[in-house]
Design a protein around this motif. Structure first.
Motif, PDB file in Angstrom:
ATOM      1  N   PRO A  62    -127.824 -52.352 -27.915  1.00  0.00           N
ATOM      2  CA  PRO A  62    -127.962 -53.807 -27.883  1.00  0.00           C
ATOM      3  C   PRO A  62    -128.494 -54.377 -29.195  1.00  0.00           C
ATOM      4  N   SER A  94    -122.640 -58.866 -22.950  1.00  0.00           N
ATOM      5  CA  SER A  94    -123.959 -59.466 -23.206  1.00  0.00           C
ATOM      6  C   SER A  94    -124.771 -59.617 -21.927  1.00  0.00           C
ATOM      7  N   TYR A 117    -128.975 -60.285 -25.459  1.00  0.00           N
ATOM      8  CA  TYR A 117    -128.566 -59.039 -26.102  1.00  0.00           C
ATOM      9  C   TYR A 117    -127.048 -58.946 -26.013  1.00  0.00           C
ATOM     10  N   TYR A 119    -124.156 -56.042 -26.617  1.00  0.00           N
ATOM     11  CA  TYR A 119    -123.974 -54.616 -26.816  1.00  0.00           C
ATOM     12  C   TYR A 119    -122.863 -54.386 -27.833  1.00  0.00           C
ATOM     13  N   ILE A 130    -120.717 -53.525 -21.775  1.00  0.00           N
ATOM     14  CA  ILE A 130    -122.025 -52.974 -21.429  1.00  0.00           C
ATOM     15  C   ILE A 130    -121.800 -51.629 -20.731  1.00  0.00           C
TER      16      ILE A 130
END
Length: 142
Positions: A62, A94, A117, A119, A130
């Motif tokens: 992340p 995200s 975050y 990824y 993710i």
């Protein structure tokens, strides 16, 4: 985006307790603004690590894409803080988090925040889906 309704301890699902340090204070006697972001990042890293990401080995990691903080009242050393986290959105690559700082024993947040975050592939730094284990943990706490 910061949700002004999430001001109470009960609005958060995960907590990480962090004592403040003497050098966290600024010349005015309260935590320096940058420390709030350090605490937010610490709770997210702890949460994601417990969910199963290996920061040193995994191919998909992340990156912080966005962060905000709204200061509601000052905290300072020697306060011990419970940093609250709540997953607010899980996208393809995200995750959005709501965050808050609480003095131990208090139910009203001293600060609230927002963090995103994204990824990415460790090598190319391009967005990636993710990882499934992380996605499952995030959706469980959503």
């Amino acid at each position: 985006m910061i949700n002004n309704e999430w001001l109470k301890r009960d609005d958060y699902r995960y907590f990480y307790t962090i004592p403040t340090r003497w050098n966290d204070n600024d010349q005015f006697g309260h935590l320096n603004n940058v420390i709030y972001y350090r605490l937010y990042e610490a709770v997210i890293i702890q949460y994601v690590t417990e969910a199963g990401i290996d920061w040193m080995q995994d191919r998909v990691i992340p990156f912080t894409a966005e962060s905000q903080c709204r200061f509601l009242r000052a905290v300072s050393f020697p306060d011990v803080l419970d940093v609250g986290l709540r997953v607010t959105k899980v996208g393809r690559s995200s995750v959005n988090y709501a965050l808050a700082l609480f003095r131990q024993g208090e139910d009203e947040a001293a600060a609230i925040g927002h963090w995103v975050y994204v990824y990415v592939d460790r090598e190319t730094q391009r967005p990636q889906p993710i990882p499934e284990a992380i996605r499952q943990a995030m959706q469980r706490d959503f």
